[in-house]
Design a protein around this motif. Structure first.
Motif, PDB file in Angstrom:
ATOM      1  N   SER A  85       0.770  -1.443  -0.001  1.00 60.25           N
ATOM      2  CA  SER A  85      -0.004   0.038   0.061  1.00 60.25           C
ATOM      3  C   SER A  85       0.840   1.171   0.189  1.00 60.25           C
ATOM      4  CB  SER A  85      -0.768  -0.036   1.208  1.00 60.25           C
ATOM      5  OG  SER A  85      -0.219  -0.111   2.465  1.00 60.25           O
ATOM      6  N   ASN A  86       1.865   1.336   0.702  1.00 64.48           N
ATOM      7  CA  ASN A  86       2.826   2.319   0.809  1.00 64.48           C
ATOM      8  C   ASN A  86       3.888   2.535  -0.003  1.00 64.48           C
ATOM      9  OD1 ASN A  86       3.955   4.825   1.786  1.00 64.48           O
ATOM     10  ND2 ASN A  86       4.638   3.834   3.806  1.00 64.48           N
ATOM     11  N   VAL A  87       3.719   2.878  -1.457  1.00 64.84           N
ATOM     12  CA  VAL A  87       4.708   2.882  -2.377  1.00 64.84           C
ATOM     13  C   VAL A  87       4.814   4.275  -2.979  1.00 64.84           C
ATOM     14  CG1 VAL A  87       3.889   0.745  -3.200  1.00 64.84           C
ATOM     15  CG2 VAL A  87       2.987   2.622  -4.306  1.00 64.84           C
ATOM     16  N   GLN A  88       6.061   4.452  -3.450  1.00 61.94           N
ATOM     17  CA  GLN A  88       6.381   6.021  -4.119  1.00 61.94           C
ATOM     18  C   GLN A  88       7.117   5.697  -5.380  1.00 61.94           C
ATOM     19  OE1 GLN A  88       8.297   8.360  -1.086  1.00 61.94           O
ATOM     20  NE2 GLN A  88       6.530   8.358   0.125  1.00 61.94           N
ATOM     21  N   SER A  89       6.646   4.930  -6.261  1.00 59.90           N
ATOM     22  CA  SER A  89       7.233   4.483  -7.333  1.00 59.90           C
ATOM     23  C   SER A  89       7.865   5.646  -8.282  1.00 59.90           C
ATOM     24  CB  SER A  89       6.149   3.752  -8.414  1.00 59.90           C
ATOM     25  OG  SER A  89       5.490   2.653  -7.694  1.00 59.90           O
ATOM     26  N   GLN A  90       7.582   6.867  -8.087  1.00 55.57           N
ATOM     27  CA  GLN A  90       8.564   8.045  -8.880  1.00 55.57           C
ATOM     28  C   GLN A  90       9.614   8.102  -8.314  1.00 55.57           C
ATOM     29  OE1 GLN A  90       6.158   8.558  -6.703  1.00 55.57           O
ATOM     30  NE2 GLN A  90       6.624   9.822  -4.790  1.00 55.57           N
ATOM     31  N   ASP A  91      10.252   7.607  -7.316  1.00 54.15           N
ATOM     32  CA  ASP A  91      11.586   7.559  -6.680  1.00 54.15           C
ATOM     33  C   ASP A  91      12.454   6.653  -7.539  1.00 54.15           C
ATOM     34  OD1 ASP A  91      11.095   9.307  -4.816  1.00 54.15           O
ATOM     35  OD2 ASP A  91      10.705   7.802  -3.398  1.00 54.15           O
ATOM     36  N   TYR A  92      11.795   5.790  -8.591  1.00 57.81           N
ATOM     37  CA  TYR A  92      12.839   4.774  -9.269  1.00 57.81           C
ATOM     38  C   TYR A  92      12.643   5.053 -10.984  1.00 57.81           C
ATOM     39  CZ  TYR A  92      12.372   2.561  -4.767  1.00 57.81           C
ATOM     40  OH  TYR A  92      12.398   2.150  -3.385  1.00 57.81           O
ATOM     41  N   THR A  93      12.360   6.212 -11.418  1.00 54.87           N
ATOM     42  CA  THR A  93      11.904   6.189 -12.674  1.00 54.87           C
ATOM     43  C   THR A  93      13.312   6.433 -13.301  1.00 54.87           C
ATOM     44  OG1 THR A  93      11.876   8.782 -12.311  1.00 54.87           O
ATOM     45  CG2 THR A  93       9.456   7.209 -12.496  1.00 54.87           C
ATOM     46  N   LYS A  94      14.278   7.065 -12.988  1.00 51.18           N
ATOM     47  CA  LYS A  94      15.688   7.036 -13.856  1.00 51.18           C
ATOM     48  C   LYS A  94      16.741   5.933 -13.502  1.00 51.18           C
ATOM     49  CE  LYS A  94      18.070   9.907 -10.033  1.00 51.18           C
ATOM     50  NZ  LYS A  94      18.288  11.020  -9.674  1.00 51.18           N
ATOM     51  N   PHE A  95      16.322   4.850 -12.980  1.00 55.28           N
ATOM     52  CA  PHE A  95      17.314   4.013 -12.694  1.00 55.28           C
ATOM     53  C   PHE A  95      17.441   3.019 -13.965  1.00 55.28           C
ATOM     54  CE2 PHE A  95      16.272   4.157  -8.148  1.00 55.28           C
ATOM     55  CZ  PHE A  95      17.214   5.339  -7.837  1.00 55.28           C
ATOM     56  N   ASP A  96      16.615   3.236 -15.032  1.00 54.78           N
ATOM     57  CA  ASP A  96      16.765   2.393 -16.206  1.00 54.78           C
ATOM     58  C   ASP A  96      17.931   3.135 -17.101  1.00 54.78           C
ATOM     59  OD1 ASP A  96      14.807   0.651 -16.046  1.00 54.78           O
ATOM     60  OD2 ASP A  96      13.529   1.587 -17.295  1.00 54.78           O
ATOM     61  N   GLU A  97      18.020   4.479 -16.963  1.00 62.94           N
ATOM     62  CA  GLU A  97      19.189   5.196 -17.668  1.00 62.94           C
ATOM     63  C   GLU A  97      20.528   5.203 -16.764  1.00 62.94           C
ATOM     64  OE1 GLU A  97      18.220   9.565 -17.592  1.00 62.94           O
ATOM     65  OE2 GLU A  97      16.380   8.661 -17.765  1.00 62.94           O
ATOM     66  N   ILE A  98      20.245   5.416 -15.420  1.00 63.43           N
ATOM     67  CA  ILE A  98      21.637   5.660 -14.531  1.00 63.43           C
ATOM     68  C   ILE A  98      21.063   4.441 -13.487  1.00 63.43           C
ATOM     69  CG2 ILE A  98      22.957   7.007 -13.246  1.00 63.43           C
ATOM     70  CD1 ILE A  98      21.822   9.307 -14.455  1.00 63.43           C
ATOM     71  N   PRO A  99      21.438   3.176 -13.709  1.00 64.35           N
ATOM     72  CA  PRO A  99      21.323   2.088 -12.559  1.00 64.35           C
ATOM     73  C   PRO A  99      22.396   2.276 -11.396  1.00 64.35           C
ATOM     74  CG  PRO A  99      22.643   1.348 -14.528  1.00 64.35           C
ATOM     75  CD  PRO A  99      22.372   2.668 -14.820  1.00 64.35           C
ATOM     76  N   ARG A 100      21.619   1.944 -10.282  1.00 62.51           N
ATOM     77  CA  ARG A 100      22.300   2.257  -9.025  1.00 62.51           C
ATOM     78  C   ARG A 100      23.378   1.162  -8.930  1.00 62.51           C
ATOM     79  NH1 ARG A 100      17.116   1.137  -5.240  1.00 62.51           N
ATOM     80  NH2 ARG A 100      16.526  -0.073  -7.360  1.00 62.51           N
ATOM     81  N   PRO A 101      24.508   1.902  -8.535  1.00 64.32           N
ATOM     82  CA  PRO A 101      25.860   1.162  -8.429  1.00 64.32           C
ATOM     83  C   PRO A 101      25.556   0.141  -7.187  1.00 64.32           C
ATOM     84  CG  PRO A 101      26.450   3.322  -8.538  1.00 64.32           C
ATOM     85  CD  PRO A 101      25.044   3.216  -8.243  1.00 64.32           C
ATOM     86  N   GLY A 102      25.973  -1.441  -7.434  1.00 65.50           N
ATOM     87  CA  GLY A 102      25.730  -2.423  -6.540  1.00 65.50           C
ATOM     88  C   GLY A 102      24.482  -2.911  -6.368  1.00 65.50           C
ATOM     89  N   HIS A 103      23.440  -2.269  -7.184  1.00 67.06           N
ATOM     90  CA  HIS A 103      22.290  -2.850  -7.094  1.00 67.06           C
ATOM     91  C   HIS A 103      21.947  -3.661  -8.470  1.00 67.06           C
ATOM     92  CE1 HIS A 103      17.830  -2.800  -6.173  1.00 67.06           C
ATOM     93  NE2 HIS A 103      18.014  -2.211  -5.199  1.00 67.06           N
ATOM     94  N   ALA A 104      20.673  -4.197  -8.627  1.00 60.42           N
ATOM     95  CA  ALA A 104      20.335  -5.353  -9.637  1.00 60.42           C
ATOM     96  C   ALA A 104      19.666  -4.665 -10.815  1.00 60.42           C
ATOM     97  CB  ALA A 104      19.191  -6.352  -8.929  1.00 60.42           C
TER      98      ALA A 104
END
Length: 334
Positions: A85-104
């Motif tokens: 229920s408690n989601v904030q999906s807008q925080d993840y929109t740019k990780f396709d172009e700049i993937p997080r170091p160390g993440h999947a």
């Protein structure tokens, strides 16, 4: 695949910001008492709220959809679901172009041709450990259930205890200093890892198999399925490489090994002593500190500043997950 086990099969499903996550358990014996309230204690141990954990708060109330009737398991698959229920999906929109170091992010995009759900880490998220904890609750009940011995027709009860605890955060073993260390790390926008020690008591001798399905092999397989695990050792662990045989060997007494350098396992089989293993949890990948990395859309180096709600030290919430994985493995082996 998303299924583990041969006789006690655990299948997890869902994504971090999807409608729901859950687990299907096949091979649960009949007549195991089970209610939704039974999950509360272990779920609370995994919950956020303490210093160093994510500010994302979910109710995490389990709903049993199948496999339980009038308070006991039926022998059919048990399905448990948790609604997001408690989601904030807008925080993840740019990780396709700049993937997080160390993440999947990067490897998931390549493997699934950008079709995977990236919100909150999707199916790679640590949130998927919640249904694993639920599976562990059921597994622990099985490990302490009454059975009828088919040869004697008498009741017998398994009594297996599993206890995992955090022993180290960011290299600090003095727990009185952890709070200050976590707060300092938060101020710097960074993260910390930790060490968890797990002890299993009440097992007999000879559980497991040599080689591929040794007790250490199967536990390690399950433990490394927890997101963020970087290492595991049993008994003396890596220190054994610096010891002499006379120091590491476990002499026997009339009730079994009198020390436990092997961590309760010889030749892949339980030896009657407690199984003792330690797990290394990496620092959380998503940190607030700016990081220099690659922008795949722009084709150049860029600065990534990660927004959103993330654990500073996920190890704080991991002991109950380690217990759950150990319980799942032992039920399958037994």
């Amino acid at each position: 695949m998303n299924t583990f086990g041969h006789y006690f099969k655990v299948s997890i499903f869902g994504e971090s910001h999807g409608p729901a996550i859950g687990v299907v358990l096949d091979g649960v014996p009949e007549n195991i008492p089970l209610s939704e309230a039974d999950f509360d204690a272990d779920i609370a141990r995994r919950a956020s709220g303490a210093v160093g954990t994510t500010p994302r708060h979910e109710a995490d109330k389990p709903k049993i959809l199948s496999g339980v009737y009038e308070g006991v398991t039926t022998g059919a698959p048990v399905t448990i679901i948790f609604w997001n229920s408690n989601v904030q999906s807008q925080d993840y929109t740019k990780f396709d172009e700049i993937p997080r170091p160390g993440h999947a992010d990067f490897v998931a995009n390549i493997k699934y041709s950008f079709a995977n759900d990236p919100r909150g880490g999707g199916h790679f998220s640590g949130r998927l450990t919640l249904p694993i904890v639920a599976a562990g609750v059921v597994a622990k009940k099985i490990l302490n259930a009454e059975y009828i011995d088919p040869s004697t027709k008498e009741k017998e009860q398994l009594k297996v205890s599993i206890d995992a605890k955090l022993t180290e955060i960011g290299g600090e073993t003095d727990s009185s200093k952890w709070d200050a260390l976590l707060k300092e790390t938060i101020r710097h926008g960074d993260s910390l890892g930790g060490i968890i020690e797990c002890t299993v008591k009440g097992l007999g001798v000879g559980i497991g198999d040599p080689f591929w399905d040794s007790v250490e092999s199967v536990i390690s397989h399950a433990i490394f399925s927890i997101p963020g695990i970087r290492g595991i050792e049993f008994g003396d662990g890596f220190k054994a490489a610096r010891m002499k045989g006379s120091e590491h060997n476990d002499p026997f007494g009339p009730e079994g090994p009198i020390k436990n350098g092997a961590g309760g396992v010889n030749g892949g089989l339980t030896n009657g002593a407690p199984i003792v293993f330690r797990v290394a949890v990496k620092p959380t990948s998503s940190i607030a500190q700016p990081q220099k990395t690659w922008n795949f859309l722009a084709g150049k180096e860029d600065i990534l500043e990660i927004k959103g709600r993330h654990d500073v030290c996920f190890a704080l919430r991991t002991p109950v997950i380690v217990e759950a994985m150990a319980a799942i493995v032992l039920v399958d082996l037994l």
